[in-house]
Design a protein around this motif. Sequence first.
Motif, PDB file in Angstrom:
ATOM      1  N   LEU A  83      -4.788  -7.150   6.088  1.00 23.38           N
ATOM      2  CA  LEU A  83      -5.877  -6.202   5.811  1.00 23.38           C
ATOM      3  C   LEU A  83      -6.477  -6.477   4.430  1.00 23.38           C
ATOM      4  N   PHE A  84      -5.599  -6.896   3.525  1.00 19.58           N
ATOM      5  CA  PHE A  84      -6.075  -7.136   2.152  1.00 19.58           C
ATOM      6  C   PHE A  84      -6.441  -8.607   1.895  1.00 19.58           C
ATOM      7  N   ASP A 143      -7.594 -10.349  16.271  1.00 20.91           N
ATOM      8  CA  ASP A 143      -6.226 -10.162  15.795  1.00 20.91           C
ATOM      9  C   ASP A 143      -6.133  -8.857  15.004  1.00 20.91           C
ATOM     10  N   LYS A 144      -5.139  -8.100  15.348  1.00 19.76           N
ATOM     11  CA  LYS A 144      -4.969  -6.823  14.640  1.00 19.76           C
ATOM     12  C   LYS A 144      -4.597  -7.089  13.184  1.00 19.76           C
ATOM     13  N   TYR A 145      -5.092  -6.230  12.316  1.00 22.01           N
ATOM     14  CA  TYR A 145      -4.727  -6.366  10.900  1.00 22.01           C
ATOM     15  C   TYR A 145      -3.323  -5.851  10.674  1.00 22.01           C
ATOM     16  N   THR A 146      -2.652  -6.569   9.789  1.00 21.56           N
ATOM     17  CA  THR A 146      -1.370  -6.047   9.291  1.00 21.56           C
ATOM     18  C   THR A 146      -1.631  -5.503   7.893  1.00 21.56           C
ATOM     19  N   GLU A 147      -0.607  -4.941   7.311  1.00 22.30           N
ATOM     20  CA  GLU A 147      -0.760  -4.413   5.961  1.00 22.30           C
ATOM     21  C   GLU A 147      -1.190  -5.520   5.000  1.00 22.30           C
ATOM     22  N   THR A 191       0.365   3.764   1.668  1.00 26.42           N
ATOM     23  CA  THR A 191       0.433   4.376   2.990  1.00 26.42           C
ATOM     24  C   THR A 191       1.562   3.826   3.831  1.00 26.42           C
ATOM     25  N   THR A 233      -9.915  -2.395  12.322  1.00 29.82           N
ATOM     26  CA  THR A 233      -9.571  -3.518  13.228  1.00 29.82           C
ATOM     27  C   THR A 233     -10.723  -4.519  13.131  1.00 29.82           C
ATOM     28  N   PHE A 243     -11.732  -2.223  -0.260  1.00 27.29           N
ATOM     29  CA  PHE A 243     -10.487  -2.378  -0.997  1.00 27.29           C
ATOM     30  C   PHE A 243     -10.067  -3.838  -1.164  1.00 27.29           C
ATOM     31  N   SER A 244     -10.833  -4.766  -0.515  1.00 31.38           N
ATOM     32  CA  SER A 244     -10.451  -6.188  -0.603  1.00 31.38           C
ATOM     33  C   SER A 244     -11.715  -7.020  -0.766  1.00 31.38           C
ATOM     34  N   PRO A 265      -8.205   1.360   3.134  1.00 31.82           N
ATOM     35  CA  PRO A 265      -7.243   0.420   3.742  1.00 31.82           C
ATOM     36  C   PRO A 265      -6.298   1.129   4.704  1.00 31.82           C
ATOM     37  N   ASP A 266      -6.658   1.106   6.000  1.00 29.96           N
ATOM     38  CA  ASP A 266      -5.827   1.788   7.007  1.00 29.96           C
ATOM     39  C   ASP A 266      -5.901   0.985   8.304  1.00 29.96           C
ATOM     40  N   VAL A 267      -4.812   0.339   8.645  1.00 37.77           N
ATOM     41  CA  VAL A 267      -4.819  -0.515   9.839  1.00 37.77           C
ATOM     42  C   VAL A 267      -4.980   0.278  11.121  1.00 37.77           C
ATOM     43  N   PRO A 304       0.838  -1.207   0.000  1.00 35.96           N
ATOM     44  CA  PRO A 304       0.000   0.000   0.000  1.00 35.96           C
ATOM     45  C   PRO A 304       0.869   1.252   0.000  1.00 35.96           C
ATOM     46  N   MET A 346      -0.082  -0.299  -4.229  1.00 37.84           N
ATOM     47  CA  MET A 346      -1.394  -0.889  -4.458  1.00 37.84           C
ATOM     48  C   MET A 346      -2.512   0.153  -4.513  1.00 37.84           C
TER      49      MET A 346
END
Lengths: 304, 666
Positions: free
Chosen positions: B163-164, B156-160, A107, A205, A226-227, A199-201, A105, A122
């Motif tokens: 997330l996708f 679980d926290k998303y990673t880059e 970002t 969450t 985005f997914s 898409p922003d972690v 990404p 991406m």
Amino acid sequence: MKSGLGYLCYAFFIVLSCLAPTPVYSASVISVQSISIMPYNEAFKGLKGACNCDLKQFLLSEMQRYDVVKELQRERPQVIVAIGSGAVEKIKAIKNIPIVYLMVPDTQSDITGKSNMTGVNMDIPPDMQLDIVRQALPEVGDIGLLYNPVQQGGFIEKAKAAAASAGIGLTANAVGNPRKVSDQLNLMTGKIKAFWMLPDVSVITPETVEILFLYTLKNKLPVITFSSKFLEMGALMSFEVDPNDMGVQAAEIISRILSGADVNQIPDTNARKINITINDRTAKKLGLTISNEILNKARVINRD
Amino acid sequence: MRLTDFLKAKRESLGAKILLITTLFIMVMYVSFSFFIVYYQNRVLKEHLLYEGRQLAGLTAHSLRLGVFAENKELLKGPIESILQYKETIYVQVYAPDGKLLQALAKPGREHLIDLINEHPDVRMKAMTEVKGSGSIISIEQSENIDFWAPVVSGDKYTEESLFYDQGPGTGGDIIGYVRIVLTKEEMQKMMREVVKQSIIVPVLFLIAGWIISYFIIRGIISPLKKLMTGVKSLEATGAFEKVPLETNDEIGKLASAFNDMADTLKQREEEKQQLEEQLRHSQKMEAVGTLAGGIAHDFNNILTVIKSYGQMLQKTGLKKEDERRFLDQILSSTHKASALTRGLLTFSRKQTINPHPVNLNLLIADIEDMLRRIIDESIELEVDTTKEDLIVLADKLQMEHVLINLVTNARDAMPEGGRLVISTGTIDVNARYSGAVDARTPGRYALLSISDTGTGMDLQTKERIFDPFFTTKDVGKGTGLGMSIVYGIINQHKGYIDVRSEPGKGTAFDILLPLDESAPEEERTEGMHEVKGGTETILLAEDDSDVRTLITDILTLAGYTVIAAGDGDEAVEKFIQNKDRIDLLLLDVKMPKKNGKVVYKEISRMAPGTKVLFMSGYAAEDTEKREGISDKPLLPEEGTELLFKPLVPDEILGRIREMLDKHSE
């Protein structure tokens, strides 16, 4: 006589062949891939198919006992390809070898400000996305989104401009803490007709995803994401990059680097090909009609 | 008092003891079992409550994740109210990681618990710290409740990458809050009370059922024992015994069977004992009667000897008057009858002297055949079937004649309508394998004398008592009941055996076995063979009976002998010493006061060996010897001794004396 002349000519050809310089495009390239997942494999496949180079693959999930950076330094490839954010994160310490990233990404901070690093991010330009949304849902009206000003500030600016030009109202609420997602969503109630998930972690969450989809379900709002993995959770439409094409894009950059171009001079670029996926079941539940123009371009899932 | 006796009887009862032991055993078993069940059930219920509490806490924490994440009371309310529907959940609290209370709801009606539970902030903080440290659910048990603390963990926290894409690795969730669920133990305690109640009621019911079953089982065991006990008491008290019924074939049945056998044996022994006692009494009575009869007969014999001897002497002097001769004959005739009676009494009392001599049984029968024919009626056919072989037996001829006459008389009486009487003789070898009709126990060769008739016969009872004294089947006055007893006594004295074969309507047969004495030829003895012959020798006479002494003195003196008379043994010895040079013969009564004849003879023999002696006795030889201690062996066979049996007659005395004197003079 004839045969003596023939042997002489053959020997000359051999000597010339040995003295000729090695072509740059056949130099060694090592692809570093964090995990073996289908998008990344597709990207590597595109890379391999397009790259006229000696391509070697490092799969980090299988090299946990090794110091990958050291290994790469020892191998000293001419170019390192990093597929995925995990790979970039792992090799960002390498400064003396050109690195070409892809499937990352925009970002991600790791790819900014690195002189030996360039690649294909991406990010799909907001105007492109909004254009498709407008084509798919002509009556969509206002769209809402939540963003972290620190991470998505630039993108929001572009999005607002794109929305304005497309005639779409954009309600963008900043969220500094994911715990505030619910509150911010509640503030949008009645104001938006669709939600645009970025898409922003720092915002997305597992809990905010649940809150978001509970909210959109409750308010019957289509979600543009985005997914495609969020389509199964109820999102209507997703915009994704094409991994294979990104591999081809990366191969082109490698070719330039191997041809002598300075990596620092090669700018970061967006993905040029977008995959649209539409959840037909969600569309029907929300009573939305997707234009045929988009349907023809998109991959449609959950079609009854 | 009756109750006391009853309880005492029950305490000593085997059945009551077994029943008590069984009851106690069942009680102990059931109490133990109940304790185990209660303990185990309590543990299971508690474990179940803990398990459910943990499950509930985990689910609650998960369902409250969004509410805790958003710290939104409204989001928290719904899931908590759902959890409170669970009947044991009374209170739910939700805390932020910093201890801030996000939501607290109690079950309706339990709101008062909120303040109560909130009174323990230290406990709360301690629990949250423990949960944070372990990352898992903990439980804290209190008196009435159990608290469950569960962490509320974010996803679980998303990673880059994740997330996708789905395949992205998770980074692990954070604890974003805490849930406290309070479960009451009331339901568990209520169930436990029910378990305890059932654990008491069910065992009591089982105890009663077990007691009833045990009672009937024990009664089934004890009942035969009681019957046995009753039988034993009856046997002990009355001697009568009713057999215990054999109802089973088990140990009790075998015991009853053994007891019945034992009782039968006891009864048999008792009957045998009574029979033996009866026999002993009878024997003692007979002994007493015999002693009395023998004593009387002995003295009477002496008297008769005197009367008979003087009568004969008077007869020899020659009476001139016819009437006097007739009177004297009558006196002698009566004396003869009295002698016969005396002989019978002595025979009965076994004190009859027998004078055995070798006798040919066939000739003896032939001699009295005419007389026997006179005894029976003409309607009775007498058949005498004797062997050609001589049957020499050592017997008293007169006694044997008495036996024959007695048996023939009885046969005659048994055939009032006539019949057939057979007298036969033969021989029999009795050995160890002998199993003839007569119960002969001494092996040897015997003469068999059978007297059989075709009369009325006898039943078993009569047959068994035929030889008993005073037993008679004849009318009163027609029999003394001594006849067969005397016959038995005579045969016994001859070392013989007698038995009877008879069945009602099939006649009677008497078999007599007499030991054959084939070594000795028959003596030709005839009455009056001793010639009445006197002498001039000197004879020492020892006789305690003064009448007999005077009689013998008179007889011997009249015959020309010199008589030195003594009244007892001492006097005899004394007079021998005084006159030993001129005494030619000792005539000694066996039975005398102070010293018997044998002792006197022994003393005299020591002084004058070879002195001739002639003993006199009114008892049977063997009996005399034993009674007087003269010898363990028969007196007669001793060399140099002779025996003269009473009642004495002058001719016999003189003949035997002469014979003795002449014999030894040769």
